[in-house]
Design an enzyme around this catalytic site. Structure first.
Site, PDB file in Angstrom:
ATOM      1  N   THR A  21       0.804  -1.216   0.000  1.00  0.00           N
ATOM      2  CA  THR A  21       0.000   0.000   0.000  1.00  0.00           C
ATOM      3  C   THR A  21       0.840   1.271   0.000  1.00  0.00           C
ATOM      4  O   THR A  21       1.963   1.287   0.541  1.00  0.00           O
ATOM      5  CB  THR A  21      -0.901   0.006   1.261  1.00  0.00           C
ATOM      6  OG1 THR A  21      -1.400   1.326   1.472  1.00  0.00           O
ATOM      7  CG2 THR A  21      -0.145  -0.402   2.515  1.00  0.00           C
ATOM      8  N   GLU A  74       0.393   3.565   1.884  1.00  0.00           N
ATOM      9  CA  GLU A  74       0.555   3.987   3.286  1.00  0.00           C
ATOM     10  C   GLU A  74       1.973   3.733   3.795  1.00  0.00           C
ATOM     11  O   GLU A  74       2.376   4.315   4.796  1.00  0.00           O
ATOM     12  CB  GLU A  74      -0.455   3.279   4.185  1.00  0.00           C
ATOM     13  CG  GLU A  74      -1.874   3.829   4.080  1.00  0.00           C
ATOM     14  CD  GLU A  74      -2.027   5.237   4.658  1.00  0.00           C
ATOM     15  OE1 GLU A  74      -1.652   5.439   5.817  1.00  0.00           O
ATOM     16  OE2 GLU A  74      -2.512   6.123   3.930  1.00  0.00           O
ATOM     17  N   TYR A 133      -1.306   0.581  10.778  1.00  0.00           N
ATOM     18  CA  TYR A 133      -1.571  -0.098   9.500  1.00  0.00           C
ATOM     19  C   TYR A 133      -0.352   0.024   8.582  1.00  0.00           C
ATOM     20  O   TYR A 133       0.114  -0.970   8.013  1.00  0.00           O
ATOM     21  CB  TYR A 133      -2.804   0.526   8.832  1.00  0.00           C
ATOM     22  CG  TYR A 133      -3.063   0.039   7.418  1.00  0.00           C
ATOM     23  CD1 TYR A 133      -3.691  -1.182   7.181  1.00  0.00           C
ATOM     24  CD2 TYR A 133      -2.675   0.802   6.308  1.00  0.00           C
ATOM     25  CE1 TYR A 133      -3.933  -1.629   5.882  1.00  0.00           C
ATOM     26  CE2 TYR A 133      -2.914   0.360   5.012  1.00  0.00           C
ATOM     27  CZ  TYR A 133      -3.537  -0.852   4.791  1.00  0.00           C
ATOM     28  OH  TYR A 133      -3.763  -1.293   3.506  1.00  0.00           O
ATOM     29  N   LYS A 170       1.979  -3.066   7.307  1.00  0.00           N
ATOM     30  CA  LYS A 170       2.092  -3.375   5.880  1.00  0.00           C
ATOM     31  C   LYS A 170       3.548  -3.269   5.395  1.00  0.00           C
ATOM     32  O   LYS A 170       3.943  -3.945   4.459  1.00  0.00           O
ATOM     33  CB  LYS A 170       1.193  -2.430   5.082  1.00  0.00           C
ATOM     34  CG  LYS A 170      -0.285  -2.816   5.126  1.00  0.00           C
ATOM     35  CD  LYS A 170      -0.578  -4.015   4.233  1.00  0.00           C
ATOM     36  CE  LYS A 170      -2.062  -4.257   4.069  1.00  0.00           C
ATOM     37  NZ  LYS A 170      -2.373  -5.335   3.134  1.00  0.00           N
TER      38      LYS A 170
HETATM   39  P1  NAP Z   1     -11.330  -4.830   2.336  1.00  0.00           P
HETATM   40  O1  NAP Z   1     -12.525  -4.548   1.489  1.00  0.00           O
HETATM   41  O2  NAP Z   1     -11.270  -4.353   3.726  1.00  0.00           O
HETATM   42  O3  NAP Z   1     -11.129  -6.419   2.330  1.00  0.00           O
HETATM   43  C1  NAP Z   1     -10.234  -7.049   3.211  1.00  0.00           C
HETATM   44  C2  NAP Z   1     -10.446  -8.542   3.122  1.00  0.00           C
HETATM   45  O4  NAP Z   1      -9.594  -9.180   4.090  1.00  0.00           O
HETATM   46  C3  NAP Z   1     -11.880  -8.980   3.478  1.00  0.00           C
HETATM   47  O5  NAP Z   1     -12.228 -10.092   2.687  1.00  0.00           O
HETATM   48  C4  NAP Z   1     -11.724  -9.410   4.942  1.00  0.00           C
HETATM   49  O6  NAP Z   1     -12.703 -10.328   5.363  1.00  0.00           O
HETATM   50  C5  NAP Z   1     -10.364 -10.072   4.875  1.00  0.00           C
HETATM   51  N1  NAP Z   1      -9.762 -10.253   6.185  1.00  0.00           N
HETATM   52  C6  NAP Z   1      -9.620  -9.345   7.179  1.00  0.00           C
HETATM   53  N2  NAP Z   1      -9.000  -9.902   8.246  1.00  0.00           N
HETATM   54  C7  NAP Z   1      -8.745 -11.188   7.897  1.00  0.00           C
HETATM   55  C8  NAP Z   1      -8.152 -12.295   8.569  1.00  0.00           C
HETATM   56  N3  NAP Z   1      -7.672 -12.179   9.809  1.00  0.00           N
HETATM   57  N4  NAP Z   1      -8.057 -13.475   7.920  1.00  0.00           N
HETATM   58  C9  NAP Z   1      -8.551 -13.616   6.663  1.00  0.00           C
HETATM   59  N5  NAP Z   1      -9.149 -12.618   5.983  1.00  0.00           N
HETATM   60  C10 NAP Z   1      -9.234 -11.422   6.606  1.00  0.00           C
HETATM   61  O7  NAP Z   1     -10.014  -4.302   1.608  1.00  0.00           O
HETATM   62  P2  NAP Z   1      -9.764  -3.991   0.053  1.00  0.00           P
HETATM   63  O8  NAP Z   1     -10.020  -2.562  -0.188  1.00  0.00           O
HETATM   64  O9  NAP Z   1     -10.408  -5.037  -0.770  1.00  0.00           O
HETATM   65  O10 NAP Z   1      -8.183  -4.175  -0.008  1.00  0.00           O
HETATM   66  C11 NAP Z   1      -7.585  -5.428  -0.286  1.00  0.00           C
HETATM   67  C12 NAP Z   1      -6.174  -5.447   0.236  1.00  0.00           C
HETATM   68  O11 NAP Z   1      -5.423  -4.395  -0.378  1.00  0.00           O
HETATM   69  C13 NAP Z   1      -6.021  -5.226   1.734  1.00  0.00           C
HETATM   70  O12 NAP Z   1      -4.931  -5.982   2.171  1.00  0.00           O
HETATM   71  C14 NAP Z   1      -5.708  -3.748   1.858  1.00  0.00           C
HETATM   72  O13 NAP Z   1      -4.980  -3.497   3.041  1.00  0.00           O
HETATM   73  C15 NAP Z   1      -4.873  -3.536   0.622  1.00  0.00           C
HETATM   74  N6  NAP Z   1      -4.924  -2.202   0.028  1.00  0.00           N
HETATM   75  C16 NAP Z   1      -6.117  -1.598  -0.234  1.00  0.00           C
HETATM   76  C17 NAP Z   1      -6.141  -0.354  -0.841  1.00  0.00           C
HETATM   77  C18 NAP Z   1      -7.439   0.336  -1.188  1.00  0.00           C
HETATM   78  O14 NAP Z   1      -7.406   1.554  -1.425  1.00  0.00           O
HETATM   79  N7  NAP Z   1      -8.546  -0.376  -1.274  1.00  0.00           N
HETATM   80  C19 NAP Z   1      -4.926   0.267  -1.193  1.00  0.00           C
HETATM   81  C20 NAP Z   1      -3.733  -0.386  -0.916  1.00  0.00           C
HETATM   82  C21 NAP Z   1      -3.738  -1.628  -0.326  1.00  0.00           C
HETATM   83  P3  NAP Z   1     -14.133  -9.816   5.952  1.00  0.00           P
HETATM   84  O15 NAP Z   1     -14.970  -9.561   4.724  1.00  0.00           O
HETATM   85  O16 NAP Z   1     -14.522 -10.974   6.764  1.00  0.00           O
HETATM   86  O17 NAP Z   1     -13.864  -8.573   6.728  1.00  0.00           O
HETATM   87  O1  F7E Z   2      -9.255   7.983   4.284  1.00  0.00           O
HETATM   88  C1  F7E Z   2      -9.693  11.356   5.657  1.00  0.00           C
HETATM   89  C2  F7E Z   2      -8.682  10.459   6.324  1.00  0.00           C
HETATM   90  O2  F7E Z   2     -10.118   5.857   5.221  1.00  0.00           O
HETATM   91  C3  F7E Z   2      -8.846   8.899   3.281  1.00  0.00           C
HETATM   92  C4  F7E Z   2      -7.275   2.125   2.711  1.00  0.00           C
HETATM   93  O3  F7E Z   2      -7.836   1.422   1.628  1.00  0.00           O
HETATM   94  O4  F7E Z   2      -6.077   3.616   1.264  1.00  0.00           O
HETATM   95  C5  F7E Z   2      -7.025   3.551   2.304  1.00  0.00           C
HETATM   96  O5  F7E Z   2      -6.568   4.288   3.442  1.00  0.00           O
HETATM   97  C6  F7E Z   2      -8.597  10.255   3.922  1.00  0.00           C
HETATM   98  C7  F7E Z   2      -7.710  10.244   5.156  1.00  0.00           C
HETATM   99  O6  F7E Z   2      -8.458   5.849   3.288  1.00  0.00           O
HETATM  100  C8  F7E Z   2     -12.844  10.873   7.369  1.00  0.00           C
HETATM  101  O7  F7E Z   2      -8.121  11.079   7.466  1.00  0.00           O
HETATM  102  C9  F7E Z   2     -11.597  12.558   6.782  1.00  0.00           C
HETATM  103  O8  F7E Z   2      -6.819  11.304   5.089  1.00  0.00           O
HETATM  104  O9  F7E Z   2     -10.764   6.519   2.865  1.00  0.00           O
HETATM  105  P1  F7E Z   2      -9.744   6.511   3.939  1.00  0.00           P
HETATM  106  P2  F7E Z   2      -6.924   5.821   3.684  1.00  0.00           P
HETATM  107  O10 F7E Z   2      -6.691   6.101   5.098  1.00  0.00           O
HETATM  108  O11 F7E Z   2      -6.210   6.670   2.701  1.00  0.00           O
HETATM  109  C10 F7E Z   2      -4.785   3.052   1.578  1.00  0.00           C
HETATM  110  C11 F7E Z   2      -3.933   3.161   0.351  1.00  0.00           C
HETATM  111  C12 F7E Z   2      -4.891   1.691   2.138  1.00  0.00           C
HETATM  112  O12 F7E Z   2      -4.000   0.866   1.960  1.00  0.00           O
HETATM  113  C13 F7E Z   2      -5.967   1.433   3.114  1.00  0.00           C
HETATM  114  O13 F7E Z   2      -6.234   0.043   3.236  1.00  0.00           O
HETATM  115  O14 F7E Z   2      -9.858  10.782   4.360  1.00  0.00           O
HETATM  116  N1  F7E Z   2     -10.984  11.416   6.352  1.00  0.00           N
HETATM  117  N2  F7E Z   2     -12.725  12.246   7.413  1.00  0.00           N
HETATM  118  C14 F7E Z   2     -11.734  10.351   6.698  1.00  0.00           C
HETATM  119  N3  F7E Z   2     -11.556   9.041   6.475  1.00  0.00           N
HETATM  120  C15 F7E Z   2     -12.528   8.206   6.934  1.00  0.00           C
HETATM  121  N4  F7E Z   2     -12.383   6.886   6.724  1.00  0.00           N
HETATM  122  N5  F7E Z   2     -13.624   8.667   7.619  1.00  0.00           N
HETATM  123  C16 F7E Z   2     -13.824  10.002   7.873  1.00  0.00           C
HETATM  124  O15 F7E Z   2     -14.818  10.386   8.485  1.00  0.00           O
END
Ligand code: NAP
Ligand code: F7E
Length: 352
Positions: free
Chosen positions: A133, A135, A157, A161
Site C-alpha cells: 500500500t 501507506e 496499518y 504493511k
Molecule cells: P477490504 O474490502 O477491507 O477487504 C479485506 C479482506 O480481508 C476482506 O475479505 C476481509 O474479510 C479479509 N480479512 C480481514 N482480516 C482477515 C483475517 N484475519 N483473515 C482472513 N481474511 C481477513 O479491503 P480492500 O479494499 O479489498 O483491499 C484489499 C487489500 O489491499 C487489503 O490488504 C488492503 O490493506 C490492501 N490495500 C487496499 C487499498 C485500497 O485503497 N482499497 C490500497 C492499498 C492496499 P471480511 O470480509 O470478513 O472482513
Molecule cells: O481515508 C480522511 C482520512 O479511510 C482517506 C485504505 O484502503 O487507502 C485507504 O486508506 C482520507 C484520510 O483511506 C474521514 O483522514 C476525513 O486522510 O478513505 P480513507 P486511507 O486512510 O487513505 C490506503 C492506500 C490503504 O492501503 C488502506 O487500506 O480521508 N478522512 N474524514 C476520513 N476518512 C474516513 N475513513 N472517515 C472520515 O470520516
C-alpha cells in the site's frame, strides 16, 4: 488443458470480489478464503458464487490468516499456482484502535502464508502476490512516490504493511520464491467499504438528500489522495504475477485530490448548492444554499468532528506508475470524476 488454481485470501473484500471475477473470466479455478462471522457477509461475491454442490469454478473455504494451521492446511491441500494475499484489517483509522490485531493480520498473517509456501512448495512453483500500500510511504518527501521512494509510515496499518512488504522481498531473495508486492494507492468502487471516505461521503450526502439523516460528520478535509478504480487495480494485481520475474510495482493514477475536493464534487453532482464556513474552534462546516430533496436552505449538511481526526495523518499521496506501464503494460483509464459518478449512481439505487 488443466485449469490454473488461484487461492485468494480476502475474497469477501472489495478487491477480492473484483479479482475473483477477473480470474473466473480467465478460466481459473478460484479458491476463496472467507472468515467465520456471526452474520453471513459474502454479499460482494454472491452474484458469482453458486452452491458448492453445483459445478462451479469458485470454491469457498473457511480460513483466517491469524491461524497458521489453517493457512498451512489450505495451501497444502489446494496446491495453488497463484496465491493473492488481500486479507487485512484495511482501515487506517481503525488501526490506531486495533494496533496489535492489525499487526497480527497485516504483518504476521503475511509471514504465515510465506512460511507455509516455503515449506510446502519446495519446487518453487507457486506465485505469491502481497497487497502492499501507498501507506508505507507515509509522509516521506519527494513525490510522486515510486518503487525507490523512502518509506516513512505513520500508522499501525502502515507499519504492519511495511513489515509485509519487506518480508515478501526477503522471502523472494532468501528462498528464490516468486513473491511480488503491488504497492497500490487508494482505489474505490461501488463495492468500497462504507467506512472509507469515498463511500462514507457519497452514502452520507444521499441520505441527507433523502431525509434519512441531517448532517454528515467528517475529520480531516485537507489530506490528499490518489484515487483509482478497484476494477482496474485488480487487473494490475494479476499482471504482476504474470510478469516473468517477481518484482514490486507502484499502481496509481498519478493525480490526487483533497477530501474537500471529493465532498465538493459529490455535492455538485447531486445539485446541492453549498457554502463552507468555519466555527470559533476552526472546524469547517458546509451549509446548503438551496432547498433540494429533503434539504432546507441554511441547513448544516457537513461538519468536521474531532473524533474523525486520526492521531497521525498521511497528508498527501500521489503515485508514479511508470514502471507498471513499461513492464506490465498497465495504465489506469478511469478518471476520478467518472469513478465518483459510478459510485453515486450505484448508491442512489441502493438507498431508497
Ligand atoms: P477490504 O474490502 O477491507 O477487504 C479485506 C479482506 O480481508 C476482506 O475479505 C476481509 O474479510 C479479509 N480479512 C480481514 N482480516 C482477515 C483475517 N484475519 N483473515 C482472513 N481474511 C481477513 O479491503 P480492500 O479494499 O479489498 O483491499 C484489499 C487489500 O489491499 C487489503 O490488504 C488492503 O490493506 C490492501 N490495500 C487496499 C487499498 C485500497 O485503497 N482499497 C490500497 C492499498 C492496499 P471480511 O470480509 O470478513 O472482513
Ligand atoms: O481515508 C480522511 C482520512 O479511510 C482517506 C485504505 O484502503 O487507502 C485507504 O486508506 C482520507 C484520510 O483511506 C474521514 O483522514 C476525513 O486522510 O478513505 P480513507 P486511507 O486512510 O487513505 C490506503 C492506500 C490503504 O492501503 C488502506 O487500506 O480521508 N478522512 N474524514 C476520513 N476518512 C474516513 N475513513 N472517515 C472520515 O470520516
Amino acid at each position: 488443458m488443466k485449469k490454473k488454481k488461484a487461492l485468494v485470501f480476502g475474497i469477501t473484500g472489495q478487491d477480492g470480489s473484483y479479482l475473483a471475477e477477473l480470474l473466473l473470466n480467465k478460466n481459473y479455478l478460484v479458491y476463496g478464503v472467507k472468515r467465520r462471522t456471526s452474520l453471513i457477509h459474502t454479499t460482494r461475491i454472491d452474484h458469482i458464487y453458486k452452491d458448492f454442490h453445483l459445478k462451479t469454478n469458485l470454491i469457498l473455504k473457511y480460513g483466517d490468516v491469524t491461524d497458521f494451521s489453517n493457512v498451512f492446511r489450505l495451501i497444502n491441500e489446494i496446491k495453488p499456482d497463484e496465491i493473492y494475499n488481500l486479507a487485512a484489517q484495511s482501515n487506517v483509522g481503525v488501526s490506531f484502535e486495533l494496533a496489535e490485531y492489525t499487526a497480527q493480520t497485516d504483518s504476521i498473517g503475511t509471514l504465515r502464508i510465506l512460511e507455509a509456501i516455503r515449506i510446502i512448495d519446495t519446487k518453487r512453483k507457486m506465485k505469491f502476490y502481497q497487497a502492499s500500500t501507498s501507506e508505507i510511504f507515509g509522509n516521506s518527501p519527494d513525490k510522486p512516490y515510486n518503487e525507490k521512494s523512502k518509506f516513512e509510515p505513520v500508522s499501525p496499518y502502515g507499519t504492519a504493511k511495511l513489515y509485509s512488504y519487506w518480508t515478501t522481498r526477503n522471502y523472494r531473495d532468501a528462498y528464490s520464491m516468486f513473491a511480488s508486492n503491488g504497492i497500490l494507492f487508494n482505489h474505490e468502487s461501488p463495492r468500497r467499504g462504507e467506512n472509507f471516505i469515498s463511500r462514507k461521503v457519497i452514502i452520507g450526502i444521499i441520505k441527507i438528500l433523502k431525509g434519512h439523516q441531517k448532517c454528515l460528520y467528517l475529520g480531516n478535509l485537507k489530506s490528499k489522495r490518489d484515487w483509482g478504480h478497484a476494477k482496474e487495480f485488480v487487473d494490475a494485481q494479476w499482471k504482476i504475477l504474470q510478469y516473468k520475474f517477481p518484482d514490486d510495482f507502484v499502481i496509481a493514477t498519478g493525480k490526487n485530490y483533497s477530501v474537500k475536493d471529493l465532498v465538493n464534487l459529490v455535492l455538485k453532482k447531486l445539485k446541492i448548492k453549498f457554502l463552507w464556513k468555519k466555527d470559533k474552534k476552526g472546524y469547517e462546516y458546509a451549509i446548503a444554499k438551496n432547498d433540494i430533496g429533503q434539504i432546507k436552505k441554511s441547513q448544516i449538511i457537513i461538519k468536521q468532528e474531532k473524533i474523525y481526526f486520526r492521531p497521525n495523518e498521511v497528508h498527501n499521496l500521489v503515485g508514479d506508475y511508470r514502471k507498471a506501464t513499461k513492464l506490465l503494460k498497465w495504465k489506469p483509464k478511469i478518471k476520478f470524476d467518472r469513478l465518483i459518478s459510478e459510485m453515486i449512481d450505484s448508491d442512489l439505487k441502493n438507498i431508497i
